[in-house]
Scaffold this motif. Structure first.
Motif, PDB file in Angstrom:
ATOM      1  N   UNK A  38       0.811  -1.220   0.000  1.00 14.75           N
ATOM      2  CA  UNK A  38       0.000   0.000   0.000  1.00 14.75           C
ATOM      3  C   UNK A  38       0.846   1.274   0.000  1.00 14.75           C
ATOM      4  N   UNK A  39       2.163   1.137  -0.038  1.00 15.62           N
ATOM      5  CA  UNK A  39       3.016   2.314   0.045  1.00 15.62           C
ATOM      6  C   UNK A  39       2.866   3.209  -1.180  1.00 15.62           C
ATOM      7  N   UNK A  40       3.064   4.499  -0.960  1.00 13.26           N
ATOM      8  CA  UNK A  40       3.118   5.474  -2.043  1.00 13.26           C
ATOM      9  C   UNK A  40       4.580   5.648  -2.443  1.00 13.26           C
ATOM     10  N   UNK A  41       4.832   5.657  -3.746  1.00 14.11           N
ATOM     11  CA  UNK A  41       6.212   5.619  -4.257  1.00 14.11           C
ATOM     12  C   UNK A  41       6.818   7.013  -4.389  1.00 14.11           C
ATOM     13  N   UNK A 109      -5.616  -3.937 -10.001  1.00  9.19           N
ATOM     14  CA  UNK A 109      -6.016  -5.086  -9.166  1.00  9.19           C
ATOM     15  C   UNK A 109      -7.120  -4.736  -8.176  1.00  9.19           C
ATOM     16  N   UNK A 110      -7.710  -3.529  -8.318  1.00 10.41           N
ATOM     17  CA  UNK A 110      -8.825  -3.037  -7.499  1.00 10.41           C
ATOM     18  C   UNK A 110      -8.394  -2.580  -6.117  1.00 10.41           C
ATOM     19  N   UNK A 111      -7.105  -2.506  -5.860  1.00 10.81           N
ATOM     20  CA  UNK A 111      -6.626  -1.969  -4.593  1.00 10.81           C
ATOM     21  C   UNK A 111      -6.686  -0.452  -4.652  1.00 10.81           C
ATOM     22  N   UNK A 112      -7.183   0.210  -3.614  1.00  7.82           N
ATOM     23  CA  UNK A 112      -7.233   1.677  -3.633  1.00  7.82           C
ATOM     24  C   UNK A 112      -5.846   2.282  -3.814  1.00  7.82           C
ATOM     25  N   UNK A 113      -5.777   3.369  -4.553  1.00  6.71           N
ATOM     26  CA  UNK A 113      -4.480   4.028  -4.743  1.00  6.71           C
ATOM     27  C   UNK A 113      -3.991   4.674  -3.457  1.00  6.71           C
ATOM     28  N   UNK A 114      -4.919   5.130  -2.636  1.00  6.26           N
ATOM     29  CA  UNK A 114      -4.577   5.662  -1.314  1.00  6.26           C
ATOM     30  C   UNK A 114      -5.632   5.173  -0.326  1.00  6.26           C
TER      31      UNK A 114
END
Length: 245
Positions: A38-41, A109-114
């Motif tokens: 879930x990390x932001x790059x 993959x349907x994972x929230x971006x944040x």
């Protein structure tokens, strides 16, 4: 004046008159409490802001937006309004690399971006109450979702976006912890039960006396299924009826 203080003031001047609040955080604070997936790059000191809409947004931003802009067919009207105001923010900072991530955006993959509630918590905007905050909970194997509570508005608000100033570092930004409005375990249990079992009745929103809450018109709008909201706006006279095909 440090860069993050100046940016926060400019963002508040742009957004607060329309019913939006902004709170700064470092990307590293967000990444530190989440699994790597879930990390932001961005570098850990990168400056970001979480954007909330408070009850006055409906009158100050949404209804004027409906009067002056043509709605797109395949996008929620509130989302269009928020995107419009974020576009005004981007215009205010033309020389900065500003990434806007909305609450509804997903990876393939349907994972929230944040994870917006996590962003709100680490920024100090609202306390994210989760099952882990109740050491002896009564729910056994039942899955329980967490919910953010605003210190002034209770549950009468929404987390709309995260703004990332990708090339601005804020190593001196001090983290403000969110206000724990519900130190009682019983109050936390009641909140999560209202939210998980009866969220439609909105009782979880009144877990503390709010400074302001949604108007009847706004409550009706958000209680209406998304597919029927445009028709509701037409019936309320906020939109012109769509022409017959």
């Amino acid at each position: 004046m440090t860069a993050h203080v100046e940016l926060q003031q400019q963002l508040q001047e742009t957004l607060l008159p329309f019913g939006f609040e902004v709170y700064p955080f470092q990307i590293g604070w967000y990444n530190a409490v989440l699994e790597p997936a879930f990390h932001l790059s961005y570098p850990k000191d990168t400056l970001a802001f979480v954007v909330l809409s408070i009850p006055s947004m409906f009158e100050k931003a949404f209804k004027p937006f409906l009067r002056h802009h043509k709605l797109q067919d395949l996008m929620d009207p509130i989302d269009q309004c928020v995107a419009y105001h974020m576009s005004l923010v981007k215009e205010k900072f033309p020389s900065d690399k500003l990434d806007v991530i909305y609450d509804y955006q997903l990876h393939p993959n349907r994972r929230p971006k944040v994870l917006m509630q996590t962003a709100a918590h680490v920024s100090g905007a609202a306390y994210y109450y989760q099952r882990k905050d109740i050491p002896l909970d009564p729910w056994g194997s039942k899955k329980m979702f967490g919910v953010c509570i605003h210190p002034q508005f209770g549950g009468w608000f929404a987390i709309r976006a995260v703004l990332v100033f990708a090339e601005i570092q804020a190593p001196d930004l001090e983290q403000t912890l969110p206000l724990d409005c519900l130190p009682s375990q019983n109050d936390r249990i009641q909140l999560l039960e209202h939210f998980n079992f009866n969220w439609r009745d909105g009782k979880y929103r009144d877990v503390l006396p709010p400074k302001e809450k949604y108007s009847e018109e706004q409550t009706l709008y958000f209680a209406t299924p998304p597919a029927e909201r445009r028709k509701l706006l037409e019936l309320q006279g906020e939109l012109h009826p769509s022409p017959l095909c």
